[in-house]
Write a protein that holds these residues in place. Structure first.
Motif, PDB file in Angstrom:
ATOM      1  N   GLU A 144     -21.293  21.761  -5.694  1.00  0.00           N
ATOM      2  CA  GLU A 144     -20.551  21.301  -4.523  1.00  0.00           C
ATOM      3  C   GLU A 144     -20.467  22.376  -3.443  1.00  0.00           C
ATOM      4  O   GLU A 144     -20.401  22.068  -2.256  1.00  0.00           O
ATOM      5  N   SER A 145     -20.442  23.630  -3.847  1.00  0.00           N
ATOM      6  CA  SER A 145     -20.332  24.713  -2.866  1.00  0.00           C
ATOM      7  C   SER A 145     -21.496  24.710  -1.884  1.00  0.00           C
ATOM      8  O   SER A 145     -21.337  25.082  -0.713  1.00  0.00           O
ATOM      9  N   LEU A 146     -22.683  24.295  -2.336  1.00  0.00           N
ATOM     10  CA  LEU A 146     -23.842  24.236  -1.451  1.00  0.00           C
ATOM     11  C   LEU A 146     -23.892  22.939  -0.649  1.00  0.00           C
ATOM     12  O   LEU A 146     -24.558  22.877   0.386  1.00  0.00           O
ATOM     13  N   LEU A 147     -23.202  21.917  -1.132  1.00  0.00           N
ATOM     14  CA  LEU A 147     -23.252  20.614  -0.473  1.00  0.00           C
ATOM     15  C   LEU A 147     -22.121  20.420   0.529  1.00  0.00           C
ATOM     16  O   LEU A 147     -22.054  19.387   1.194  1.00  0.00           O
ATOM     17  N   ARG A 155     -30.616  27.287   3.212  1.00  0.00           N
ATOM     18  CA  ARG A 155     -29.769  27.692   2.088  1.00  0.00           C
ATOM     19  C   ARG A 155     -29.980  26.768   0.904  1.00  0.00           C
ATOM     20  O   ARG A 155     -30.103  27.224  -0.243  1.00  0.00           O
ATOM     21  N   LEU A 156     -30.009  25.465   1.150  1.00  0.00           N
ATOM     22  CA  LEU A 156     -30.192  24.505   0.067  1.00  0.00           C
ATOM     23  C   LEU A 156     -31.507  24.728  -0.669  1.00  0.00           C
ATOM     24  O   LEU A 156     -31.586  24.583  -1.885  1.00  0.00           O
ATOM     25  N   THR A 157     -32.539  25.100   0.072  1.00  0.00           N
ATOM     26  CA  THR A 157     -33.863  25.247  -0.528  1.00  0.00           C
ATOM     27  C   THR A 157     -34.032  26.570  -1.256  1.00  0.00           C
ATOM     28  O   THR A 157     -34.585  26.608  -2.361  1.00  0.00           O
ATOM     29  N   HIS A 159     -31.568  29.057  -2.007  1.00  0.00           N
ATOM     30  CA  HIS A 159     -30.477  29.632  -2.803  1.00  0.00           C
ATOM     31  C   HIS A 159     -30.808  29.522  -4.295  1.00  0.00           C
ATOM     32  O   HIS A 159     -31.348  28.511  -4.754  1.00  0.00           O
ATOM     33  N   PRO A 160     -30.503  30.576  -5.074  1.00  0.00           N
ATOM     34  CA  PRO A 160     -30.832  30.540  -6.520  1.00  0.00           C
ATOM     35  C   PRO A 160     -30.097  29.454  -7.291  1.00  0.00           C
ATOM     36  O   PRO A 160     -30.509  29.109  -8.400  1.00  0.00           O
ATOM     37  N   GLU A 161     -29.016  28.894  -6.706  1.00  0.00           N
ATOM     38  CA  GLU A 161     -28.343  27.763  -7.336  1.00  0.00           C
ATOM     39  C   GLU A 161     -28.679  26.448  -6.632  1.00  0.00           C
ATOM     40  O   GLU A 161     -28.113  25.415  -6.965  1.00  0.00           O
ATOM     41  N   GLY A 162     -29.594  26.516  -5.685  1.00  0.00           N
ATOM     42  CA  GLY A 162     -30.007  25.324  -4.949  1.00  0.00           C
ATOM     43  C   GLY A 162     -31.281  24.734  -5.519  1.00  0.00           C
ATOM     44  O   GLY A 162     -31.453  24.632  -6.739  1.00  0.00           O
ATOM     45  N   LEU A 163     -32.203  24.391  -4.624  1.00  0.00           N
ATOM     46  CA  LEU A 163     -33.459  23.775  -5.065  1.00  0.00           C
ATOM     47  C   LEU A 163     -34.461  24.796  -5.596  1.00  0.00           C
ATOM     48  O   LEU A 163     -35.414  24.415  -6.280  1.00  0.00           O
ATOM     49  N   ALA A 164     -34.255  26.062  -5.277  1.00  0.00           N
ATOM     50  CA  ALA A 164     -35.255  27.083  -5.618  1.00  0.00           C
ATOM     51  C   ALA A 164     -35.697  27.047  -7.085  1.00  0.00           C
ATOM     52  O   ALA A 164     -36.899  27.098  -7.374  1.00  0.00           O
ATOM     53  N   PRO A 165     -34.778  26.958  -8.066  1.00  0.00           N
ATOM     54  CA  PRO A 165     -35.241  26.948  -9.464  1.00  0.00           C
ATOM     55  C   PRO A 165     -36.079  25.728  -9.815  1.00  0.00           C
ATOM     56  O   PRO A 165     -36.812  25.753 -10.813  1.00  0.00           O
ATOM     57  N   ARG A 166     -35.982  24.670  -9.017  1.00  0.00           N
ATOM     58  CA  ARG A 166     -36.733  23.452  -9.314  1.00  0.00           C
ATOM     59  C   ARG A 166     -38.125  23.451  -8.682  1.00  0.00           C
ATOM     60  O   ARG A 166     -38.946  22.587  -8.999  1.00  0.00           O
ATOM     61  N   ILE A 167     -38.371  24.378  -7.756  1.00  0.00           N
ATOM     62  CA  ILE A 167     -39.650  24.391  -7.031  1.00  0.00           C
ATOM     63  C   ILE A 167     -40.686  25.120  -7.872  1.00  0.00           C
ATOM     64  O   ILE A 167     -40.552  26.314  -8.161  1.00  0.00           O
TER      65      ILE A 167
END
Length: 283
Positions: A144-147, A155-157, A159-167
Protein backbone atom coordinates in the motif's frame (compact mmCIF):
# COMPACT_ATOMS: atom_id res chain seq x y z
CA UNK A 1 -9.05 4.37 -12.50
CA UNK A 2 -8.26 8.09 -12.48
CA UNK A 3 -5.57 9.72 -10.39
CA UNK A 4 -4.64 13.40 -10.35
CA UNK A 5 -1.15 14.31 -9.26
CA UNK A 6 -0.47 16.88 -6.60
CA UNK A 7 1.95 19.65 -7.38
CA UNK A 8 3.63 20.79 -10.56
CA UNK A 9 7.24 20.15 -11.53
CA UNK A 10 9.45 23.13 -10.96
CA UNK A 11 11.52 25.00 -13.47
CA UNK A 12 14.67 27.03 -13.44
CA UNK A 13 13.52 30.57 -12.79
CA UNK A 14 14.72 33.46 -14.95
CA UNK A 15 14.90 36.03 -12.16
CA UNK A 16 18.66 35.83 -11.71
CA UNK A 17 19.55 35.21 -15.37
CA UNK A 18 18.91 37.37 -18.39
CA UNK A 19 17.45 35.94 -21.55
CA UNK A 20 20.84 36.03 -23.30
CA UNK A 21 22.60 33.44 -21.11
CA UNK A 22 19.46 31.26 -21.14
CA UNK A 23 19.29 31.29 -24.94
CA UNK A 24 23.02 30.62 -25.20
CA UNK A 25 22.66 27.66 -22.85
CA UNK A 26 19.88 26.19 -24.98
CA UNK A 27 21.85 26.77 -28.18
CA UNK A 28 24.92 25.07 -26.76
CA UNK A 29 22.80 22.21 -25.43
CA UNK A 30 21.44 21.68 -28.94
CA UNK A 31 24.97 21.96 -30.38
CA UNK A 32 23.94 24.72 -32.79
CA UNK A 33 26.26 27.57 -33.80
CA UNK A 34 25.16 31.21 -33.78
CA UNK A 35 25.33 31.26 -37.56
CA UNK A 36 23.23 28.12 -37.94
CA UNK A 37 20.61 29.42 -35.52
CA UNK A 38 20.55 32.75 -37.34
CA UNK A 39 19.93 31.02 -40.66
CA UNK A 40 17.15 28.92 -39.19
CA UNK A 41 15.47 31.93 -37.55
CA UNK A 42 15.90 34.33 -40.49
CA UNK A 43 18.22 36.56 -38.47
CA UNK A 44 21.95 37.28 -38.41
CA UNK A 45 24.78 35.83 -36.36
CA UNK A 46 25.58 39.37 -35.22
CA UNK A 47 22.07 39.84 -33.84
CA UNK A 48 22.13 36.43 -32.11
CA UNK A 49 25.46 37.40 -30.54
CA UNK A 50 24.04 40.71 -29.34
CA UNK A 51 21.04 38.96 -27.80
CA UNK A 52 23.19 36.41 -26.00
CA UNK A 53 25.53 39.07 -24.59
CA UNK A 54 22.70 41.36 -23.51
CA UNK A 55 23.50 44.12 -26.01
CA UNK A 56 20.13 43.64 -27.70
CA UNK A 57 16.74 42.92 -26.13
CA UNK A 58 14.82 40.47 -28.33
CA UNK A 59 11.17 41.00 -29.15
CA UNK A 60 8.57 38.52 -28.02
CA UNK A 61 8.36 37.21 -31.58
CA UNK A 62 12.13 36.71 -31.75
CA UNK A 63 12.25 34.86 -28.42
CA UNK A 64 9.52 32.49 -29.56
CA UNK A 65 11.14 32.00 -32.95
CA UNK A 66 14.51 31.16 -31.43
CA UNK A 67 12.88 28.86 -28.88
CA UNK A 68 11.03 27.05 -31.67
CA UNK A 69 14.21 26.42 -33.63
CA UNK A 70 16.03 25.29 -30.48
CA UNK A 71 13.20 22.91 -29.58
CA UNK A 72 12.80 24.53 -26.15
CA UNK A 73 10.01 22.95 -24.06
CA UNK A 74 6.87 25.04 -23.57
CA UNK A 75 7.50 25.63 -19.85
CA UNK A 76 10.99 26.94 -20.59
CA UNK A 77 9.68 29.19 -23.37
CA UNK A 78 7.69 31.01 -20.71
CA UNK A 79 10.89 31.38 -18.68
CA UNK A 80 12.68 32.85 -21.70
CA UNK A 81 9.87 35.34 -22.30
CA UNK A 82 9.85 36.49 -18.68
CA UNK A 83 13.65 36.84 -18.70
CA UNK A 84 13.33 39.06 -21.79
CA UNK A 85 10.76 41.26 -20.06
CA UNK A 86 7.68 39.86 -21.78
CA UNK A 87 4.59 38.17 -20.39
CA UNK A 88 4.39 34.36 -20.46
CA UNK A 89 2.66 33.08 -23.59
CA UNK A 90 1.58 29.61 -22.46
CA UNK A 91 -0.95 28.86 -19.73
CA UNK A 92 -0.49 26.14 -17.14
CA UNK A 93 -3.95 24.76 -16.46
CA UNK A 94 -4.37 22.16 -13.70
CA UNK A 95 -5.54 18.87 -15.16
CA UNK A 96 -8.62 18.89 -12.90
CA UNK A 97 -9.65 22.35 -14.15
CA UNK A 98 -13.07 22.33 -15.90
CA UNK A 99 -11.39 23.83 -18.96
CA UNK A 100 -9.63 20.49 -19.50
CA UNK A 101 -12.70 18.31 -18.91
CA UNK A 102 -12.90 17.33 -22.59
CA UNK A 103 -9.19 16.51 -22.75
CA UNK A 104 -9.30 14.47 -19.55
CA UNK A 105 -12.37 12.56 -20.71
CA UNK A 106 -10.71 11.91 -24.06
CA UNK A 107 -7.58 10.55 -22.40
CA UNK A 108 -9.65 8.25 -20.21
CA UNK A 109 -11.54 6.92 -23.25
CA UNK A 110 -8.27 6.49 -25.11
CA UNK A 111 -6.57 4.32 -22.51
CA UNK A 112 -9.76 2.39 -21.80
CA UNK A 113 -9.84 1.60 -25.51
CA UNK A 114 -6.48 -0.17 -25.15
CA UNK A 115 -7.87 -2.65 -22.64
CA UNK A 116 -7.04 -5.40 -21.95
CA UNK A 117 -3.58 -4.03 -22.72
CA UNK A 118 -2.02 -1.75 -20.05
CA UNK A 119 -2.00 2.01 -20.69
CA UNK A 120 -1.50 5.10 -18.56
CA UNK A 121 -1.00 8.87 -18.72
CA UNK A 122 1.89 10.51 -16.86
CA UNK A 123 3.15 14.05 -16.35
CA UNK A 124 6.71 15.38 -16.70
CA UNK A 125 7.83 13.74 -13.45
CA UNK A 126 6.13 10.41 -14.22
CA UNK A 127 3.25 10.89 -11.80
CA UNK A 128 0.38 8.69 -12.95
CA UNK A 129 -2.65 10.81 -13.86
CA UNK A 130 -4.86 8.19 -15.48
CA UNK A 131 -4.48 4.41 -15.72
CA UNK A 132 -6.61 1.58 -17.10
CA UNK A 133 -7.44 -1.90 -15.82
CA UNK A 134 -4.42 -3.40 -17.55
CA UNK A 135 -2.15 -1.32 -15.33
CA UNK A 136 -4.20 -2.24 -12.27
CA UNK A 137 -3.65 -5.90 -13.10
CA UNK A 138 0.15 -5.45 -13.19
CA UNK A 139 0.12 -3.65 -9.84
CA UNK A 140 -1.76 -6.40 -7.98
CA UNK A 141 -0.06 -7.37 -4.74
CA UNK A 142 2.18 -4.32 -4.37
CA UNK A 143 2.43 -2.78 -0.87
CA UNK A 144 0.00 0.00 0.00
CA UNK A 145 2.88 2.39 0.67
CA UNK A 146 3.74 2.37 -3.04
CA UNK A 147 0.12 2.61 -4.16
CA UNK A 148 -0.69 5.72 -2.13
CA UNK A 149 -1.33 8.73 -4.39
CA UNK A 150 0.29 10.30 -6.17
CA UNK A 151 1.43 7.13 -7.90
CA UNK A 152 4.75 7.48 -9.68
CA UNK A 153 5.49 5.18 -12.59
CA UNK A 154 9.26 5.13 -12.05
CA UNK A 155 8.99 4.39 -8.33
CA UNK A 156 6.43 1.66 -8.95
CA UNK A 157 8.64 0.04 -11.58
CA UNK A 158 12.11 0.31 -10.04
CA UNK A 159 11.46 0.15 -6.29
CA UNK A 160 12.74 -3.14 -4.78
CA UNK A 161 9.27 -3.69 -3.28
CA UNK A 162 7.52 -2.65 -6.49
CA UNK A 163 7.52 -4.30 -9.90
CA UNK A 164 11.30 -4.63 -10.08
CA UNK A 165 11.50 -8.16 -8.56
CA UNK A 166 8.91 -9.35 -11.07
CA UNK A 167 10.75 -8.05 -14.15
CA UNK A 168 12.67 -10.93 -15.68
CA UNK A 169 15.04 -8.70 -17.69
CA UNK A 170 15.42 -6.05 -14.99
CA UNK A 171 19.02 -4.94 -15.79
CA UNK A 172 18.10 -4.16 -19.39
CA UNK A 173 14.72 -2.59 -18.57
CA UNK A 174 16.15 -0.56 -15.70
CA UNK A 175 18.90 0.75 -17.95
CA UNK A 176 16.31 1.71 -20.57
CA UNK A 177 14.21 3.65 -18.03
CA UNK A 178 17.16 5.48 -16.51
CA UNK A 179 18.43 6.46 -19.96
CA UNK A 180 14.93 7.73 -20.80
CA UNK A 181 14.95 9.89 -17.66
CA UNK A 182 18.41 11.23 -18.50
CA UNK A 183 17.14 12.37 -21.89
CA UNK A 184 14.17 14.07 -20.26
CA UNK A 185 16.43 15.82 -17.74
CA UNK A 186 18.61 17.15 -20.55
CA UNK A 187 15.50 18.45 -22.33
CA UNK A 188 13.44 19.85 -19.45
CA UNK A 189 15.92 20.67 -16.64
CA UNK A 190 13.27 20.18 -13.90
CA UNK A 191 14.84 19.91 -10.44
CA UNK A 192 12.05 17.50 -9.32
CA UNK A 193 12.85 15.25 -12.28
CA UNK A 194 16.54 15.23 -11.37
CA UNK A 195 15.62 14.43 -7.74
CA UNK A 196 13.41 11.55 -8.89
CA UNK A 197 16.20 10.20 -11.09
CA UNK A 198 18.69 10.27 -8.24
CA UNK A 199 16.18 8.52 -5.98
CA UNK A 200 15.29 5.64 -8.30
CA UNK A 201 18.84 5.22 -9.62
CA UNK A 202 19.96 4.60 -6.04
CA UNK A 203 17.45 1.82 -5.40
CA UNK A 204 19.11 -1.55 -4.77
CA UNK A 205 18.54 -3.94 -7.66
CA UNK A 206 16.59 -6.99 -6.44
CA UNK A 207 17.15 -10.47 -7.74
CA UNK A 208 14.83 -11.40 -10.63
CA UNK A 209 12.00 -13.87 -10.15
CA UNK A 210 13.43 -17.43 -10.02
CA UNK A 211 12.84 -19.57 -13.08
CA UNK A 212 10.76 -22.01 -11.04
CA UNK A 213 8.28 -19.24 -10.11
CA UNK A 214 7.65 -17.72 -13.52
CA UNK A 215 7.47 -19.84 -16.63
CA UNK A 216 6.54 -18.86 -20.16
CA UNK A 217 2.85 -19.38 -20.87
CA UNK A 218 2.10 -22.82 -22.26
CA UNK A 219 1.07 -23.15 -25.90
CA UNK A 220 -0.81 -25.92 -27.64
CA UNK A 221 2.35 -26.42 -29.72
CA UNK A 222 5.94 -25.35 -29.04
CA UNK A 223 6.18 -21.66 -29.84
CA UNK A 224 8.77 -20.24 -32.20
CA UNK A 225 11.24 -17.79 -30.61
CA UNK A 226 9.79 -14.28 -30.76
CA UNK A 227 11.92 -11.86 -32.87
CA UNK A 228 11.43 -8.74 -30.75
CA UNK A 229 11.58 -5.50 -32.76
CA UNK A 230 12.20 -3.39 -29.62
CA UNK A 231 13.39 -4.05 -26.09
CA UNK A 232 10.53 -5.83 -24.29
CA UNK A 233 9.63 -5.75 -20.62
CA UNK A 234 9.35 -9.35 -19.46
CA UNK A 235 7.27 -9.38 -16.30
CA UNK A 236 5.93 -12.18 -14.10
CA UNK A 237 2.22 -12.28 -13.32
CA UNK A 238 0.71 -15.17 -11.38
CA UNK A 239 3.41 -17.60 -12.46
CA UNK A 240 3.41 -16.57 -16.11
CA UNK A 241 5.84 -14.39 -18.02
CA UNK A 242 4.18 -11.57 -19.94
CA UNK A 243 6.03 -9.66 -22.63
CA UNK A 244 5.33 -6.01 -23.48
CA UNK A 245 6.71 -3.37 -25.83
CA UNK A 246 6.37 0.22 -24.58
CA UNK A 247 5.12 3.04 -26.82
CA UNK A 248 4.94 6.71 -25.71
CA UNK A 249 2.83 9.43 -27.35
CA UNK A 250 2.69 13.19 -26.73
CA UNK A 251 0.61 16.07 -28.09
CA UNK A 252 1.61 18.01 -31.19
CA UNK A 253 2.09 21.81 -30.88
CA UNK A 254 0.54 22.16 -27.41
CA UNK A 255 -0.40 25.67 -26.23
CA UNK A 256 -0.60 24.81 -22.52
CA UNK A 257 2.27 23.76 -20.24
CA UNK A 258 0.22 21.02 -18.59
CA UNK A 259 -0.80 19.51 -21.93
CA UNK A 260 2.74 19.78 -23.29
CA UNK A 261 4.05 17.66 -20.44
CA UNK A 262 1.51 14.84 -20.70
CA UNK A 263 2.59 11.51 -22.14
CA UNK A 264 0.45 8.47 -22.96
CA UNK A 265 2.32 5.18 -22.48
CA UNK A 266 0.90 1.95 -23.82
CA UNK A 267 2.27 -1.52 -23.16
CA UNK A 268 1.55 -3.60 -26.24
CA UNK A 269 1.86 -7.40 -26.11
CA UNK A 270 5.07 -8.59 -27.72
CA UNK A 271 3.98 -12.19 -28.31
CA UNK A 272 0.76 -14.11 -29.05
CA UNK A 273 0.77 -15.84 -25.65
CA UNK A 274 0.57 -12.50 -23.84
CA UNK A 275 -2.31 -11.41 -26.09
CA UNK A 276 -4.22 -14.60 -25.34
CA UNK A 277 -3.62 -14.39 -21.60
CA UNK A 278 -4.71 -10.76 -21.26
CA UNK A 279 -7.90 -11.38 -23.19
CA UNK A 280 -8.65 -14.37 -20.98
CA UNK A 281 -8.36 -12.15 -17.88
CA UNK A 282 -10.60 -9.37 -19.10
CA UNK A 283 -12.69 -11.04 -21.74
Amino acid sequence: MTLLSTGTPGSVGPADRGVGPLLRAWRERRKVSQLELALRADSSARHISFVETGRSRPSEEMVLRLAEHLDVPVRERNALLVAAGHAPRYRETPLDDPALDALRAGLERLIQGYEPYPALVVDATYNVLVANRGITMLLEGLPESLLAPPLNAMRLTLHPEGLAPRIRNLPEWRGHLLAQMERQIALHRFPPLRALYEEVAAYPVPEPVPETMAQPMPEAEPAEPVPYFALPMLIEHEGRTLSFISSISTFNTPMDVTVAELAVETLLPADPATVKYLHSLMG
